[in-house]
Structure formats: structure tokens, C-alpha cells
Design an enzyme around this catalytic site. Sequence first.
Site, PDB file in Angstrom:
ATOM      1  N   SER A  28       0.821  -1.219   0.000  1.00 11.86           N
ATOM      2  CA  SER A  28       0.000   0.000   0.000  1.00 11.86           C
ATOM      3  C   SER A  28       0.856   1.271   0.000  1.00 11.86           C
ATOM      4  O   SER A  28       1.792   1.410   0.784  1.00 11.86           O
ATOM      5  CB  SER A  28      -0.922   0.011   1.212  1.00 11.86           C
ATOM      6  OG  SER A  28      -1.617   1.239   1.270  1.00 11.86           O
ATOM      7  N   LYS A  79     -13.549  -4.297   1.265  1.00 12.33           N
ATOM      8  CA  LYS A  79     -14.401  -3.128   1.012  1.00 12.33           C
ATOM      9  C   LYS A  79     -15.900  -3.423   1.093  1.00 12.33           C
ATOM     10  O   LYS A  79     -16.685  -2.519   1.381  1.00 12.33           O
ATOM     11  CB  LYS A  79     -14.086  -2.536  -0.372  1.00 12.33           C
ATOM     12  CG  LYS A  79     -12.725  -1.884  -0.470  1.00 12.33           C
ATOM     13  CD  LYS A  79     -12.563  -1.232  -1.846  1.00 12.33           C
ATOM     14  CE  LYS A  79     -11.203  -0.599  -1.994  1.00 12.33           C
ATOM     15  NZ  LYS A  79     -11.117   0.232  -3.220  1.00 12.33           N
ATOM     16  N   ASP A 115     -13.531   6.547  -3.958  1.00 15.49           N
ATOM     17  CA  ASP A 115     -12.844   6.156  -5.201  1.00 15.49           C
ATOM     18  C   ASP A 115     -13.462   6.844  -6.428  1.00 15.49           C
ATOM     19  O   ASP A 115     -12.751   7.443  -7.226  1.00 15.49           O
ATOM     20  CB  ASP A 115     -12.914   4.641  -5.407  1.00 15.49           C
ATOM     21  CG  ASP A 115     -12.026   3.869  -4.440  1.00 15.49           C
ATOM     22  OD1 ASP A 115     -10.965   4.394  -4.062  1.00 15.49           O
ATOM     23  OD2 ASP A 115     -12.403   2.741  -4.071  1.00 15.49           O
ATOM     24  N   GLY A 140     -16.233  -1.644 -18.857  1.00 16.76           N
ATOM     25  CA  GLY A 140     -16.219  -2.385 -17.596  1.00 16.76           C
ATOM     26  C   GLY A 140     -17.448  -2.048 -16.763  1.00 16.76           C
ATOM     27  O   GLY A 140     -17.999  -0.946 -16.863  1.00 16.76           O
ATOM     28  N   GLY A 143     -16.858  -3.277  -9.729  1.00 13.93           N
ATOM     29  CA  GLY A 143     -16.926  -2.404  -8.572  1.00 13.93           C
ATOM     30  C   GLY A 143     -16.381  -1.012  -8.849  1.00 13.93           C
ATOM     31  O   GLY A 143     -16.995  -0.005  -8.475  1.00 13.93           O
ATOM     32  N   LEU A 232      -8.179   4.001 -15.588  1.00 11.92           N
ATOM     33  CA  LEU A 232      -8.060   3.924 -14.129  1.00 11.92           C
ATOM     34  C   LEU A 232      -6.790   3.210 -13.691  1.00 11.92           C
ATOM     35  O   LEU A 232      -6.340   3.359 -12.559  1.00 11.92           O
ATOM     36  CB  LEU A 232      -9.278   3.211 -13.519  1.00 11.92           C
ATOM     37  CG  LEU A 232     -10.421   4.134 -13.074  1.00 11.92           C
ATOM     38  CD1 LEU A 232     -11.024   4.864 -14.256  1.00 11.92           C
ATOM     39  CD2 LEU A 232     -11.502   3.360 -12.339  1.00 11.92           C
ATOM     40  N   GLY A 255      -4.543   6.897 -14.279  1.00 14.76           N
ATOM     41  CA  GLY A 255      -5.262   6.523 -13.069  1.00 14.76           C
ATOM     42  C   GLY A 255      -4.634   6.967 -11.760  1.00 14.76           C
ATOM     43  O   GLY A 255      -5.256   6.833 -10.697  1.00 14.76           O
TER      44      GLY A 255
HETATM   45  P1  ATR Z   1     -13.073  -3.938  -9.922  1.00 13.90           P
HETATM   46  O1  ATR Z   1     -13.523  -3.773  -8.507  1.00 13.90           O
HETATM   47  O2  ATR Z   1     -11.601  -3.662 -10.140  1.00 13.90           O
HETATM   48  O3  ATR Z   1     -13.924  -3.192 -10.884  1.00 13.90           O
HETATM   49  P2  ATR Z   1     -14.434  -6.364 -10.627  1.00 13.90           P
HETATM   50  O4  ATR Z   1     -15.637  -5.915  -9.866  1.00 13.90           O
HETATM   51  O5  ATR Z   1     -14.003  -7.774 -10.550  1.00 13.90           O
HETATM   52  O6  ATR Z   1     -13.165  -5.502 -10.233  1.00 13.90           O
HETATM   53  O7  ATR Z   1     -14.681  -5.967 -12.173  1.00 13.90           O
HETATM   54  C1  ATR Z   1     -13.756  -6.214 -13.170  1.00 13.90           C
HETATM   55  C2  ATR Z   1     -14.238  -5.606 -14.497  1.00 13.90           C
HETATM   56  O8  ATR Z   1     -13.199  -5.763 -15.462  1.00 13.90           O
HETATM   57  C3  ATR Z   1     -15.448  -6.297 -15.081  1.00 13.90           C
HETATM   58  O9  ATR Z   1     -16.161  -5.365 -15.847  1.00 13.90           O
HETATM   59  C4  ATR Z   1     -14.798  -7.362 -15.961  1.00 13.90           C
HETATM   60  O10 ATR Z   1     -15.621  -7.840 -17.011  1.00 13.90           O
HETATM   61  P3  ATR Z   1     -16.681  -9.053 -16.745  1.00 13.90           P
HETATM   62  O11 ATR Z   1     -17.825  -8.463 -16.016  1.00 13.90           O
HETATM   63  O12 ATR Z   1     -17.025  -9.547 -18.102  1.00 13.90           O
HETATM   64  O13 ATR Z   1     -15.912 -10.064 -15.926  1.00 13.90           O
HETATM   65  C5  ATR Z   1     -13.659  -6.585 -16.529  1.00 13.90           C
HETATM   66  N1  ATR Z   1     -12.547  -7.421 -16.990  1.00 13.90           N
HETATM   67  C6  ATR Z   1     -11.617  -8.042 -16.219  1.00 13.90           C
HETATM   68  N2  ATR Z   1     -10.737  -8.703 -16.981  1.00 13.90           N
HETATM   69  C7  ATR Z   1     -11.115  -8.506 -18.282  1.00 13.90           C
HETATM   70  C8  ATR Z   1     -10.600  -8.918 -19.544  1.00 13.90           C
HETATM   71  N3  ATR Z   1      -9.495  -9.694 -19.638  1.00 13.90           N
HETATM   72  N4  ATR Z   1     -11.236  -8.511 -20.656  1.00 13.90           N
HETATM   73  C9  ATR Z   1     -12.344  -7.724 -20.572  1.00 13.90           C
HETATM   74  N5  ATR Z   1     -12.880  -7.303 -19.409  1.00 13.90           N
HETATM   75  C10 ATR Z   1     -12.272  -7.677 -18.276  1.00 13.90           C
END
Ligand code: ATR
Length: 292
Positions: A28, A79, A115, A140, A143, A232, A255
Site C-alpha cells: 500500500s 471493502k 474512489d 467495464g 466495482g 483507471l 489513473g
Molecule cells: P473492480 O472492482 O476492479 O472493478 P471487478 O468488480 O471484478 O473488479 O470488475 C472487473 C471488471 O473488469 C469487469 O467489468 C470485468 O468484465 P466481466 O464483467 O465480463 O468479468 C472486466 N474485466 C476483467 N478482466 C477482463 C478482460 N481480460 N477482458 C475484458 N474485461 C475484463
Amino acid sequence: MGDMEQGKVPVNSETKVYGVYGDPIKQSKSPLMLNRAFAETGINAVYAAFHILPGRLEAAVAGIRGMGFGGVNVTIPYKVEVMQYLDEIDESARFAGAVNTIVNREGVLTGYNTDGIGYVRSLKEETGVQLQGKRILMIGAGGAARGVAYGLAKEGAGTIYIANRTADKASELAAILKPICEAQGMGMEGIVHIKDKVDLVMNTTSVGMHPNVDQMPVEPDWFRPGMIVSDLVYNPLETKLLREAKQRGAQTHGGLGMFVYQGAYAFEYWTGAAAPVEAMRDAVLRSLRGNN
Ligand code: ATR
């Protein structure tokens, strides 16, 4: 460097304690950023990293009350779980479905999420963009996307298009947003239909993050001058997405500011003082470059 600055404000019986709860926590950057902020403003406070082991979060939250900490940040993986142990949940955290900042007001613990609003403040201050009425493509729907969408909606964004690998999750987020902002969810293949309408594109996924620095969440061939492209991800500071965007004449935004401003809001909620944002950014940058 941290030691030198802490020397400016000696720890004594009046010192207020803050910190961050997470697992793991070694990585961190919050302690060096927040301690720099306290030193810079002359506030008698310290900020420590607490490694909270599985099953110990509830006791750790009780410890905030028990020991009279001023507040803590909460990071991965706590969280969401932490929400059930708090007395009040602010709208920002309710919307994001997660808490990253706890404020202790005489034993009453309130959970916030800084955030999304931190990201939006960095976007505004670093690019000068006016978000009112803007059409925004958010890639995306996880979260991070939820918190950012809340921040954008609060700023009066026009339409938020959400494109996600899993289209259903994009539609769900759009439905949650609709009471406060125009929103539309889609799969990645939907981007082609709206790309010419958007002023701003932002990646909220982890695609492109170290070590996968050669990946991008979308093909950038439709990026153009006049557009703002934001990521980000801040490790690396300039992702491939941002590099490609820059080559096509778009304005870019990384980000790091999101991290700095989420901490700035926490500092402001805790102390009531304006955060020394540039000093905080400097502390993080020095550490990322390995020379602190
Ligand atoms: P965070 O809190 O960082 O947003 P999360 O809630 O797990 O983490 O969300 C990850 C996001 O990144 C989601 O939108 C995920 O897409 P899916 O809903 O289809 O899983 C996206 N994501 C992660 N890896 C990905 C990849 N290799 N290609 C495309 N989208 C990805």
C-alpha cells in the site's frame, strides 16, 4: 523521506491515529501519501498500515471505536464485508456497494466511498473537462465502474454508455444508474454503434495493468482528436491504451490521480482541512519511481 517529515510533527499523547486495513497490505502507498499530507499541513496525526487477517475484520473495526482512531481506509479484500460492521453508510458507498473510507465521529462509524468521486475530481482538475451533458463510454461494469459512474452522474454527465465483456452486467449497472443519469448497457460489440457520439472514453477494467502491459480493453482505431481517453490503471502510469490514444491526437488521463484524490477526500473528511494534493501526488510518484 517519511522519517524526515514525521520529524516535523512529533508523535505525542495528542497524536490522532489513522490507517488502512487490508490483506495483503505491504504494497500500500497510502501510509506514505497520508503521512506526507499530515506533515505538510502540520496536523498531529499518524497513518499506519494494518494487516487484517481473515476473520479478524469485525474485531479490527471494533478497534477503531475502542482505541479512538480518527478513521481508516479499507482496501482489498474488505471493502464489501466491512459495510455490515458500520453504523452508517453514506450514499456514495451505498451506490458503489463498497466502503473505502471510515470516519469515526465519537464512536459512530460512517462508511464512505471516495474512489469514484476521487476519480472524477482528478479527471476534472487534470484535464479541465466540463462533465455536464457529456457522452461517456465506460468500459467495464465491476466495482470500480460503479463508483466512477456514481461520480460522473453527480457531475451531471449527459449519457453514460457502459460496455462490458459480460453484457448483462453492463445492463444491470445501467438500470441502477437510470434514476440519476441517462445510461445504456451493452456488450463490447455495441461500441461500434455509439463510438462517434462519445466525448470521453474510460477504462475501468484491469486490462493493461502490469504485468499485462501489452493488452488493451478496446481497439483504439476510432480514437480521435477532441476526445478524452482515461484509464483507471496507474501501473504502468501510461498504459498501452493511453499511448495509442495519444498517437491519435486524443487527450489522455491516467489513473494515478484517482488514487491520490480518493486519499485527498479521506483526508478532508477526517480533518476538515484542504488536502495538499500536489505533495500527496509527489509522495506516491517518488515511491513508484523507487526513490523514496
Ligand atoms: P473492480 O472492482 O476492479 O472493478 P471487478 O468488480 O471484478 O473488479 O470488475 C472487473 C471488471 O473488469 C469487469 O467489468 C470485468 O468484465 P466481466 O464483467 O465480463 O468479468 C472486466 N474485466 C476483467 N478482466 C477482463 C478482460 N481480460 N477482458 C475484458 N474485461 C475484463
